[in-house]
Design an enzyme around this catalytic site. Structure first.
Site, short mmCIF file in Angstrom:
data_model
loop_
_atom_site.label_atom_id
_atom_site.label_comp_id
_atom_site.label_asym_id
_atom_site.label_seq_id
_atom_site.Cartn_x
_atom_site.Cartn_y
_atom_site.Cartn_z
N ASP A 146 -11.73 -4.84 -31.57
CA ASP A 146 -11.47 -5.56 -32.79
C ASP A 146 -12.66 -6.23 -33.47
OD1 ASP A 146 -9.32 -6.85 -34.36
OD2 ASP A 146 -9.15 -9.33 -33.61
N THR A 176 -7.03 4.02 -30.77
CA THR A 176 -6.94 3.05 -32.68
C THR A 176 -6.81 5.04 -33.38
OG1 THR A 176 -8.84 3.61 -34.23
CG2 THR A 176 -9.16 4.83 -32.19
N LYS A 230 -27.01 3.34 -39.69
CA LYS A 230 -25.93 2.54 -39.12
C LYS A 230 -25.06 2.75 -37.87
CE LYS A 230 -20.72 1.88 -40.11
NZ LYS A 230 -18.97 1.82 -40.43
#
Length: 198
Positions: free
Chosen positions: A70, A8, A176
């Site tokens: 992904d 990434t 989160k």
């Protein structure tokens, strides 16, 4: 200490991953930090295919263990779109507020119970010796009526998390990580990696 490349360029993802893998003897670096500048064509039709393709191609270029993910947003009312095309929805360079606007327009007047959606994350690991690992997880929620929150990235501002009573982008990083699709898939991958790295 084992260096693992994460396929990434997103610094937010690298921070998230290093936080979750903090107690392992690994150093996770981005492709850029590893000096790898390859654009892997994500032409798979599933999250799993795209994640594994990225992991394998970057591993072959670097010779190091590579993780790739992904992830995307599936909106049930839109036949699970944007799905694997989440980042490319309306074009990769389209700002997210514009993407939100189109989604809101498509879902105008759709009642709460039909606004169900989920974030999906699939993480792949490719080892130089040919071993491969996959982990997968989701977080369920709804498409909100408006965007809210400054935290997170991507579609987080329009994703309402009923169990928290907040939009994903209103959650702290800790909150989160505890519930997110990527956080959960990463913890599964961490368990798999622990078995493989000993």
């Amino acid at each position: 200490m084992e260096t693992i490349i994460f396929a990434t360029k997103n610094k937010g993802k690298i921070r998230e991953i290093n936080a979750i893998l903090a107690d392992m003897e690994v150093n996770v670096v981005s492709m850029e930090d590893a000096g790898i500048h390859i654009d892997v064509v994500e032409d798979g039709t599933t999250f799993e295919e795209n994640a594994m393709k990225k992991a394998v191609e970057i591993m072959e270029a670097s010779g190091k263990i590579t993780l790739a993910d992904d992830s995307g947003l599936e909106i049930d009312y839109l036949d699970k779109a944007p799905g694997v095309y989440s980042a490319r929805f309306l074009g990769e360079d389209t700002p997210y507020p514009e993407k939100f606007k189109v989604i809101f327009e498509k879902m105008e007047g759709v009642p709460e119970e039909k606004r169900t959606a989920r974030f999906v994350s699939c993480i792949a690991a490719a080892f130089p010796d040919g071993r491969k690992l996959l982990s997968y997880d989701t977080v369920e929620g709804r498409i909100a009526q408006e965007a809210k929150g400054e935290n997170g990235f991507g579609y987080d501002p329009i994703f309402y998390v009923p169990e928290k009573g907040k939009h994903m982008a209103e959650l702290s990083a800790e909150e989160k990580n505890a519930i997110s699709h990527r956080g959960k898939a990463l913890r599964k991958m961490k368990d798999l990696l622990k078995k493989e790295l000993h």
